[in-house]
Design an enzyme around this catalytic site. Structure first.
Site, PDB file in Angstrom:
ATOM      1  N   ASP A   1      -6.146  -4.083   1.020  1.00 49.18           N
ATOM      2  CA  ASP A   1      -6.521  -2.952   1.870  1.00 49.18           C
ATOM      3  C   ASP A   1      -8.015  -2.920   2.323  1.00 49.18           C
ATOM      4  O   ASP A   1      -8.556  -3.552   3.108  1.00 49.18           O
ATOM      5  CB  ASP A   1      -6.087  -1.535   1.105  1.00 49.18           C
TER       6      ASP A   1
ATOM      7  N   LYS B   1      -4.147  -5.532   5.551  1.00 49.16           N
ATOM      8  CA  LYS B   1      -4.628  -4.310   6.472  1.00 49.16           C
ATOM      9  C   LYS B   1      -5.982  -4.678   7.097  1.00 49.16           C
ATOM     10  O   LYS B   1      -6.881  -4.183   6.475  1.00 49.16           O
ATOM     11  CB  LYS B   1      -4.610  -3.085   5.865  1.00 49.16           C
TER      12      LYS B   1
ATOM     13  N   PHE C   1       0.553   4.086   5.627  1.00 47.89           N
ATOM     14  CA  PHE C   1       1.051   3.829   3.913  1.00 47.89           C
ATOM     15  C   PHE C   1       2.371   3.372   3.822  1.00 47.89           C
ATOM     16  O   PHE C   1       3.482   3.887   4.466  1.00 47.89           O
ATOM     17  CB  PHE C   1       0.837   5.085   3.211  1.00 47.89           C
ATOM     18  N   ILE C   2       2.644   2.319   3.267  1.00 44.63           N
ATOM     19  CA  ILE C   2       4.088   1.729   3.238  1.00 44.63           C
ATOM     20  C   ILE C   2       4.399   1.676   1.742  1.00 44.63           C
ATOM     21  O   ILE C   2       3.641   1.399   0.836  1.00 44.63           O
ATOM     22  CB  ILE C   2       3.845   0.112   3.895  1.00 44.63           C
TER      23      ILE C   2
ATOM     24  N   ASP D   1       4.513   1.171  -3.995  1.00 43.07           N
ATOM     25  CA  ASP D   1       4.958   2.669  -4.464  1.00 43.07           C
ATOM     26  C   ASP D   1       4.115   3.560  -4.040  1.00 43.07           C
ATOM     27  O   ASP D   1       2.977   3.231  -3.497  1.00 43.07           O
ATOM     28  CB  ASP D   1       4.960   2.747  -5.917  1.00 43.07           C
TER      29      ASP D   1
END
Ligand code: IMP
Ligand code: MG
Length: 186
Positions: free
Chosen positions: A105, A133, A154-155, A161
């Protein structure tokens, strides 16, 4: 009670699509590391499910190890600190290391972990990430291998999680905004 799938707004990657891509990644990495015996380090907990599929897709011998780190609290934004909660047990000096991560990220976690393993004398350190990302990058790091690029969403699922939920979903989907907003610290 099992996590409710209705909190996942949109399925981005199906079980089949992930399986196909991870198999290809295994072949790609095997070709690059032909004749070597890398140490694959799973970054717990998010990469656990990806790791188990990835190492079985390798056509070369590899050693497996695990590290547990945290940068996130219960929410979706980085806390800016890397805590090593549980370290690898392998002596990485002179070894070719492949860090297996769920999502790159801001790049903070990978930037720090790569530097740590290099400090410990690894011969090479590469990053294999399930998701990248690139638009979120703040630290000078990049995945050497990655399965999918995603945007600023947000995956969850397939190991990923939100507040320790959704890891066991077989697919990866976008978490509904309403679910994120339920968190008191967001
Ligand atoms: P970074 O240090 O900012 O690159 O954050 C990487 C970590 O944040 C990953 O190891 C994940 O655990 C977590 N993360 C980032 N984006 C997501 C996401 O969309 N879903 C779940 N976890 C995420
Ligand atoms: Mg993680």
């Amino acid at each position: 009670m099992k996590t409710d799938c209705s909190d996942v707004g949109k399925i981005l990657f199906t079980r089949r699509k992930i399986a196909r891509r991870v198999k290809k990644l295994g072949a790609e990495v095997s070709e690059k590391y032909a004749g070597l015996r890398p140490v694959c380090v799973c970054v717990l907990k998010g990469a656990a499910i990806f790791f188990s599929d990835f190492v079985r897709a390798l056509k070369i011998d590899a050693e497996l190890d695990f590290i547990a780190v945290s940068t996130y609290g219960a929410g979706t934004s980085s806390s800016g600190r890397l805590n090593i909660k549980s370290d690898v047990s392998t002596n990485l000096s002179g070894r070719d290391v492949i860090i297996v991560e769920d999502v790159v990220d801001s790049g903070f976690t990978m930037y720090k972990l790569k530097a740590l393993f290099e400090e410990r004398g690894a011969r090479s350190v590469a990053i294999a990430a399930l998701f990248d990302k690139p638009d979120k990058r703040k630290y000078d790091t990049c995945a050497d291998f990655s399965c999918f690029s995603v945007g600023d969403e947000f995956i969850v699922g397939y190991g990923l999680d939100f507040d320790e939920k959704f890891r066991s979903l077989p697919f990866v989907g976008v978490l509904k905004k309403s679910e994120i907003e339920k968190q008191p610290n967001n």
